[in-house]
Scaffold this active site. Sequence first.
Site, short mmCIF file in Angstrom:
data_model
loop_
_atom_site.label_atom_id
_atom_site.label_comp_id
_atom_site.label_asym_id
_atom_site.label_seq_id
_atom_site.Cartn_x
_atom_site.Cartn_y
_atom_site.Cartn_z
N ASP A 118 -8.06 55.82 26.80
CA ASP A 118 -6.87 55.10 27.20
C ASP A 118 -6.37 54.26 25.96
O ASP A 118 -6.80 54.18 24.83
CB ASP A 118 -7.14 54.27 28.37
N ASP B 211 -4.13 50.77 24.54
CA ASP B 211 -3.89 49.45 24.82
C ASP B 211 -2.97 49.08 23.80
O ASP B 211 -3.04 49.32 22.58
CB ASP B 211 -5.02 48.62 24.89
N ASP C 201 -14.07 40.91 21.18
CA ASP C 201 -15.50 41.11 20.89
C ASP C 201 -15.84 41.38 19.45
O ASP C 201 -16.66 40.79 18.72
CB ASP C 201 -16.28 41.72 22.04
P1 ATP Z 1 -13.90 51.95 25.93
O1 ATP Z 1 -12.42 51.95 26.45
O2 ATP Z 1 -14.30 53.12 24.85
O3 ATP Z 1 -14.96 51.56 26.77
P2 ATP Z 1 -12.98 49.59 24.68
O4 ATP Z 1 -13.40 48.72 23.42
O5 ATP Z 1 -11.61 50.02 24.49
O6 ATP Z 1 -14.05 50.79 24.68
P3 ATP Z 1 -12.09 48.05 27.01
O7 ATP Z 1 -13.06 47.43 27.93
O8 ATP Z 1 -11.24 49.30 27.30
O9 ATP Z 1 -13.08 48.65 25.69
O10 ATP Z 1 -11.37 47.01 26.13
C1 ATP Z 1 -10.27 47.18 25.48
C2 ATP Z 1 -10.37 46.16 24.23
O11 ATP Z 1 -10.34 44.59 24.84
C3 ATP Z 1 -11.77 45.74 23.39
O12 ATP Z 1 -11.67 46.86 22.52
C4 ATP Z 1 -11.64 44.67 23.01
O13 ATP Z 1 -11.06 44.23 21.93
C5 ATP Z 1 -11.11 43.81 24.17
N1 ATP Z 1 -12.41 43.38 25.07
C6 ATP Z 1 -12.98 44.07 26.06
N2 ATP Z 1 -13.70 43.33 26.60
C7 ATP Z 1 -14.02 42.13 26.03
C8 ATP Z 1 -14.95 41.19 26.08
N3 ATP Z 1 -15.87 41.25 27.07
N4 ATP Z 1 -14.81 40.13 25.21
C9 ATP Z 1 -13.72 40.09 24.23
N5 ATP Z 1 -12.94 41.34 24.14
C10 ATP Z 1 -13.09 42.21 25.02
MG MG Z 2 -10.50 51.10 26.51
#
Ligand code: ATP
Ligand code: MG
Length: 457
Positions: free
Chosen positions: A63, A65, A141
């Site tokens: 996805d 963002d 994070d």
């Molecule tokens: P994936 O989508 O592959 O699971 P992702 O890194 O995109 O991994 P998401 O949960 O979609 O994970 O989160 C999008 C973004 O939001 C992350 O890349 C990070 O920058 C931020 N983020 C998500 N969860 C947290 C958290 N618990 N603390 C701080 N930042 C976060």
């Molecule tokens: Mg994601």
Amino acid sequence: MSSNAISTLSQPVHVARDQHPISRKDISPNALRVLYRLREGGYASYLVGGAVRDLLTGGQPKDYDVATDATPEQVKQLFRNCRLIGRRFRLAHVVYGREIIEVATFRANTDDGTGDRELEDGRLVRDNVYGTIEDDAVRRDFTANALYYTVEDFSVRDFVGGFEDVQNRVLRLIGDPETRYREDPVRMLRAIRLAAKLGFSIAPSAAEPIPRLAALLDGAASARLFDECLKMFLTGHAERSFLGLEAHGLLPALFPQATQALARAGEPTRAMVLAALESTDRRVAEERPVTPAFLLAALLWPAYTEEMQALLAQGLDPAVAQQRAADRVILHQAQRVALPRRFSLAMEEIWLLQARFGQRQRKRVFRLLAHPRFRAAYDFLELRAIQDPELQPEVEFWREAQIVPAEQLAEKLAPVRKGRKAVAEPDAPPVGDGSALAPVKKRRRRRRPRPAGSPET
Ligand code: ATP
Ligand code: MG
């Protein structure tokens, strides 16, 4: 005021278009549409987070963002297909059929992505305030998750050293690791999950506090833990996630009873659990459907058999013991990680059907073959044979039973014998079957003369 005054790089890194592999043709056209439209509207717009990270490592983002300096209301005015979600934590979703591009306004303060926030015992539970792009970067994070790609000049903007960390394939927390884990303990799971997914290492500074702080996960919302479990175990890297959880001392935080039972059960049982994880990963790779029920059935199996042995030792009827053991394990587990009913029911069925594989009367065999959960239960029997090779003849019988023509199978099977106590109750397993499940090996069932494997030719 944020608890972690994290400083950004003294000089933000501007990675020019020819210095990184991200190409517009790898980005979802809808995400690009959003980026361009925001820019035309006079706003800053960046692709951010997992998508940039995945594109840099050659992965396919699942996805997209987008981060912007436009407020959610301003975003809404630019897009007809936009809806605002969240009450306190407002986000804009730009909707293109089944694809949703999430647009978030730059925020200051750290954010655990769950909605409500304010610092309480170091945990984050407070509302966010809008901020600059630098603020937005440091609330994330891992450095690898805080990279910003812009269509202004197709560069990647890096405020926290994430580009270099991605090159070195390492996950490093932004700011002081212990503080960041205390704010949001789920970040510990994210470290394991992302390392497993990306094949990254976890920086020693980010790995060190995890075993010490594992117990903080007790305070995490069980629904959120379930979501993390789904992402860890059903997206193609279940085995590596499990080994990561184990290595970093997080397994007991998620599956307390199962971890203990697994340790007591020993190596063959662990091999069975690993085989379940592996087969789930294989199915994902082959794009076949997977369910958490099957995997959880394997993971919690040692706990279930342990409970059942204890109940049998108390003299309970096997059918009652099975049901009660399942209920207890599920109740216990659901207190930690939410376990939606449809999955716990399916898992329970897989367990309870195991007792029926020992039954060879004609009617029972056909009834079991027709059971909607037969296939999952049979796959589970195959797994159990890894733990207990004595089950191999049973596996062979049921494998054959699925492929030989019904009349041929019927001929080989004896009809149900009347007058036997257990037979009177159609679905209760015969007395003695419970023992076939537990590590106690005594099998009191009598084998029919060679039904298994005989229709081979
Ligand atoms: P994936 O989508 O592959 O699971 P992702 O890194 O995109 O991994 P998401 O949960 O979609 O994970 O989160 C999008 C973004 O939001 C992350 O890349 C990070 O920058 C931020 N983020 C998500 N969860 C947290 C958290 N618990 N603390 C701080 N930042 C976060
Ligand atoms: Mg994601």
